[in-house]
Design a protein around this motif. Structure first.
Motif, PDB file in Angstrom:
ATOM      1  N   HIS A 107       0.860  -1.183   0.000  1.00 56.80           N
ATOM      2  CA  HIS A 107       0.000   0.000   0.000  1.00 56.80           C
ATOM      3  C   HIS A 107       0.894   1.230   0.000  1.00 56.80           C
ATOM      4  CE1 HIS A 107      -3.470  -2.532   1.005  1.00 56.80           C
ATOM      5  NE2 HIS A 107      -2.687  -3.115   1.899  1.00 56.80           N
ATOM      6  N   GLU A 115      -9.146   6.698   8.151  1.00 54.55           N
ATOM      7  CA  GLU A 115      -9.045   5.587   7.200  1.00 54.55           C
ATOM      8  C   GLU A 115      -7.629   5.016   7.176  1.00 54.55           C
ATOM      9  OE1 GLU A 115      -9.772   4.657   2.443  1.00 54.55           O
ATOM     10  OE2 GLU A 115     -10.503   6.540   3.329  1.00 54.55           O
ATOM     11  N   GLU A 118      -7.161   2.848  10.324  1.00 50.37           N
ATOM     12  CA  GLU A 118      -7.882   1.587  10.200  1.00 50.37           C
ATOM     13  C   GLU A 118      -7.177   0.663   9.201  1.00 50.37           C
ATOM     14  OE1 GLU A 118     -10.373  -1.446  10.844  1.00 50.37           O
ATOM     15  OE2 GLU A 118     -10.165   0.406  12.009  1.00 50.37           O
ATOM     16  N   SER A 119      -6.668   1.215   8.105  1.00 51.86           N
ATOM     17  CA  SER A 119      -5.926   0.410   7.125  1.00 51.86           C
ATOM     18  C   SER A 119      -4.655  -0.148   7.746  1.00 51.86           C
ATOM     19  CB  SER A 119      -5.589   1.247   5.894  1.00 51.86           C
ATOM     20  OG  SER A 119      -6.759   1.699   5.242  1.00 51.86           O
ATOM     21  N   ARG A 122      -5.579  -3.100   9.978  1.00 52.15           N
ATOM     22  CA  ARG A 122      -5.864  -4.304   9.196  1.00 52.15           C
ATOM     23  C   ARG A 122      -4.585  -4.941   8.668  1.00 52.15           C
ATOM     24  NH1 ARG A 122     -10.157  -1.285   6.894  1.00 52.15           N
ATOM     25  NH2 ARG A 122      -8.881  -0.938   5.042  1.00 52.15           N
TER      26      ARG A 122
END
Length: 427
Positions: A107, A115, A118-119, A122
């Motif tokens: 990524h 966001e 949260e990414s 994960r």
């Protein structure tokens, strides 16, 4: 969308895996055409896998010399799994989010703050092993391994010596030049057909050479599997569980008018939550637990370290039938015992999850799967009354293929309890 920051660093790069089915230049050219990219760079990890970073940056910016931030992060640490979170210097509501797994960028984006966090969460859950967290973010729910800003990285860049991370123009398609040369030769009557045949033979020879030097897919798969079996998480076996258990049992339950409410142990340390009771004060807890950090009027937290599993022998996968018939049967017995405990409650609960490949077998090797080593992993859990905490290390020692991730303990006068979870490995 790629973006150049101050210091000639580029974020928002699109990363694509190179399959090695053709020459690198041809594969890069094809991917760049599909993505509308004008610049590229190629990175390789320790196992030989290659990825290409694609960007569409202004030609003026290209002349200045631009470098992929994701590439430079690999210079800052040798760890294969890296997470980078940094505020966007152009918009404080956004954050730069870069995630690298096994040395390959997965990524590379600028996202809204929430966001991005949260990414990142994960990504850490998906990797499941140690992740080095870099950046300047402070308001995040996990600890930063090393604080480093864009200015620090730009300073490293100014010292030079890392051209591997510099963007290059996408190579032109050689067919245009070939056709032009053929037309000129034909016009001059110099035998363009013969020249094209000779050139085609040269291309075929170079292609054969490139194919012969491509990394062997089986060797790559075996290397990835071996590296995964040596990950830090697999060194947290029964010996590590016994040290964690001892650390929990050695903690005083009450001290200076404070009592332990709950604790969580993982990665070689226990985070202890203290709750103030009658007669307790900041002074009474500090006198006996000087490392405790006060959170408010009535609570404090303390980090208590113990030896992690770094020096232990890694847990080893065992035959699936052996695990289920040996350790699995014992877990069923514990589960049944828990159901039959007096009082109607469950003194113990045990669980085993379904298994998934530790390293998926590449499609091109599936017809040889029977002759290749294959390892799967699954989740296990054991929870219940604190009196049965000793069962964790004993259970893990049966097959030697279970790793411990975390033990949490909740202390209450009615029913103190624990919950342990980890991963098992079978083949």
């Amino acid at each position: 969308m790629a973006k150049a920051l101050n210091g000639n660093l580029v974020v928002g790069v699109q990363w694509e895996a190179l399959l090695g089915l053709s020459k690198v230049a041809d594969e890069v050219r094809e991917l760049a055409a599909k993505r509308g990219a004008r610049q590229f760079l190629v990175l390789k990890n320790a196992l030989g896998s290659q990825v290409v970073g694609l960007a569409a940056l202004p030609a003026k910016a290209q002349r200045q010399g631009l470098y992929a931030l994701a590439g430079w992060l690999r210079e800052i640490t040798d760890d294969p799994n890296i997470l980078f979170l940094h505020r966007d210097p152009d918009d404080a509501a956004n954050a730069i989010f870069i995630a690298i797994h096994d040395g390959k960028p997965m990524h590379d984006q600028i996202l809204p703050q929430e966001e991005a966090i949260e990414s990142a969460r994960r990504f850490m859950q998906e990797v499941g092993v140690g992740v080095t967290v870099l950046g300047d973010e402070t308001d995040i729910p996990f600890s930063v391994t090393r604080r480093i800003g864009l200015d620090d990285i730009a300073e490293l860049l100014s010292q030079g010596g890392q051209e591997d991370y510099r963007f290059q123009p996408v190579p032109r398609n050689p067919l245009f030049g070939l056709a032009l040369a053929a037309a000129v030769l034909a016009g001059l009557g110099l035998g363009a057909r013969w020249w094209l045949q000779q050139h085609d033979q040269e291309i075929q020879a170079k292609l054969a050479e490139a194919i012969s030097t491509q990394p062997d897919e089986e060797a790559r798969y075996r290397g990835q599997l071996q590296a995964a079996l040596q990950a830090p998480a697999l060194h947290c076996g029964s010996a590590y569980a016994k040290r964690m258990q001892a650390a929990i049992q050695q903690l005083p339950r009450n001290v200076g008018g404070w009592r332990i409410k709950q604790l969580s142990c993982k990665s070689g340390a226990c985070l202890v939550g203290w709750l103030r009771g009658e007669g307790g004060s900041f002074a009474t807890l500090s006198a006996v637990r000087p490392a405790a950090q006060f959170q408010d009027m009535d609570t404090a937290v303390e980090r208590v370290a113990f030896a992690d599993g770094g020096g232990d022998k890694a847990v080893a996968p065992v035959a699936s039938s052996q695990f289920y018939l040996q350790t699995g049967v014992r877990m069923q017995a514990l589960e049944d015992y828990g159901k039959s405990s007096p009082g109607g409650g469950k003194a113990l609960e045990a669980a085993l999850g379904k298994t998934d490949p530790l390293i998926p077998l590449p499609p091109q090797l599936r017809n040889r799967g029977a002759s290749l080593p294959q390892v799967s992993k699954g989740a296990w859990a054991l929870s219940g009354h604190l009196a049965f905490l000793d069962s964790v290390a004993g259970l893990m020692g049966r097959s030697g293929n279970m790793a411990l991730d975390e033990i949490t303990v909740v202390l209450s006068d009615e029913s103190p309890s624990f919950a342990a979870r980890g991963t098992f490995y079978v083949q």
